[in-house]
Design an enzyme around this catalytic site. Structure first.
Site, PDB file in Angstrom:
ATOM      1  CE  LYS A 121       0.505   1.662   4.496  1.00  0.00           C
ATOM      2  NZ  LYS A 121       1.575   2.613   4.765  1.00  0.00           N
ATOM      3  CG  ASP A 143      -0.943  -0.094   8.271  1.00  0.00           C
ATOM      4  OD1 ASP A 143      -1.647   0.863   8.631  1.00  0.00           O
ATOM      5  OD2 ASP A 143       0.288  -0.012   8.082  1.00  0.00           O
TER       6      ASP A 143
END
Ligand code: C5P
Length: 332
Positions: free
Chosen positions: A20, A153
């Site tokens: 990401k 996350d």
């Protein structure tokens, strides 16, 4: 747990675990539990780790890692994710006792401790993959709770596309409006940065966001909800490159990153941002091909000594693209 098919054999499963990038990262404040509440636009990348899960011969989960160094296997989040998934399903429809042991193979392509959340993505892939291998199901809420217990996350990776992240990371709102696949150049100096160290530096400076990053983040989230092309996103790179409240804290933890970021921006002639707590630096391009040309320029400059990179060895330089929406095919 709901049995999909009690007679079904354990099936080997493959999952692609994307890296990401934070296009924005506003730190709203410090919470009572020590974590920080965030407002951040996360996007998945085509840079992936590959995880396969198969029945294990012995009674214990195993992990074999190839590719980039991922640290000690015993501390890998893949193990924790499989164990957490086993507890969450609470039994196995295929026989007595807990869900069977799995042999995991992880091909590591995403640098670790880099601000790219590779370990968190592997954890999400292991959670999802273990459920599939066992033929087990967890409802979305339970799945999200297990993901959040594995790391801040991790819940993002259950969505499979760009998302607005709030809270500690547990509040995830999918943003469906990105059209096209903007290219991204990633440059990761070989200097591991500890996320807790960066947040501790952030707290020490009491540099709570002045609101400007939060405003940029809210604006981008709204645009990505309504609709934004790759070209539009690249046009916003200047604003996005400074839309990270952790920049000064990371610069304090790794001061050598500052001249490197400046030198990289000068070499490329475009804004360079920091992903998460770093040390990965990014630049946006209209396409992955253009990012690949830029990657060649960076590698050549490093080798020629024209761009001095911190770290014991050459930085990890790669061209990738933002995934606007993951198809079923890409996910399996
Ligand atoms: O949740 P995770 O283990 O990934 O977080 C690593 C560290 O990053 C935490 O221990 C905390 O220091 C910091 N962190 C934070 N606020 C967040 C996410 C992470 O303070 N929202």
């Amino acid at each position: 747990m709901t049995a999909v098919d009690p007679l079904r054999r354990l099936a080997p499963v493959v999952r692609l675990a994307p890296a990401k990038l934070n296009l924005t990262l506003a730190v709203i404040g410090r919470r009572d539990d020590g974590y920080h509440s965030l407002h951040s636009v996360f996007v998945p990348l085509t840079l992936v780790d590959r995880l396969s899960l198969a029945p294990a011969a012995g009674g214990q989960d195993t992990l074999h890692v190839s590719g980039l160094d991922a640290g000690p296997p015993a501390e890998n989040l893949v193990f924790l994710a499989i164990a957490a998934a086993r507890v969450a399903v609470g039994g196995w429809s295929g026989g007595p006792g807990p869900a069977p042991a799995l042999a995991a193979r992880l091909d590591k392509r995403i640098p670790v401790a880099a601000g790219l959340a590779g370990g968190s993505s592997d954890a999400a892939a292991a959670l999802d993959g273990a459920l599939e291998a066992w033929g087990a199901e967890l409802d979305d809420e339970a799945r999200r709770a297990v993901a959040a217990s594995l790391g801040s996350d991790v819940p993002f990776f259950l969505v499979g596309g760009p998302a607005l992240i709030e809270g500690r990371g547990e509040t995830v709102t999918a943003l469906h409006g990105l059209h096209g696949a903007p290219g991204v150049l990633l440059v990761t100096p070989v200097i591991g940065v500890s996320t807790p160290d960066v947040f501790a530096a952030f707290d020490a400076f009491r540099q709570h966001g002045d609101g400007a990053v939060r405003k940029s983040s809210a604006h981008l989230a709204e645009e990505l909800r309504k609709g934004l092309t790759a070209a539009d996103l690249v046009a916003r790179a200047g604003v996005l490159a400074s839309a990270n409240d952790l920049l000064p804290a990371t610069a304090h933890v790794v001061p050598t990153l500052v001249p490197f970021k400046r030198g990289l921006s000068r070499l490329l002639g475009r804004p360079v941002g920091l992903s998460g707590s770093g040390p990965t630096l990014w630049a946006l391009y209209p396409s992955e091909d253009q990012a690949a040309d830029a990657a060649d320029v960076v590698r050549a400059a490093v080798r020629a000594g024209d761009l001095a990179a911190p770290g014991a060895s050459e930085p990890f330089v790669t061209a990738t693209a933002i995934v606007g929406h993951l198809t079923e095919e890409q996910r399996s």
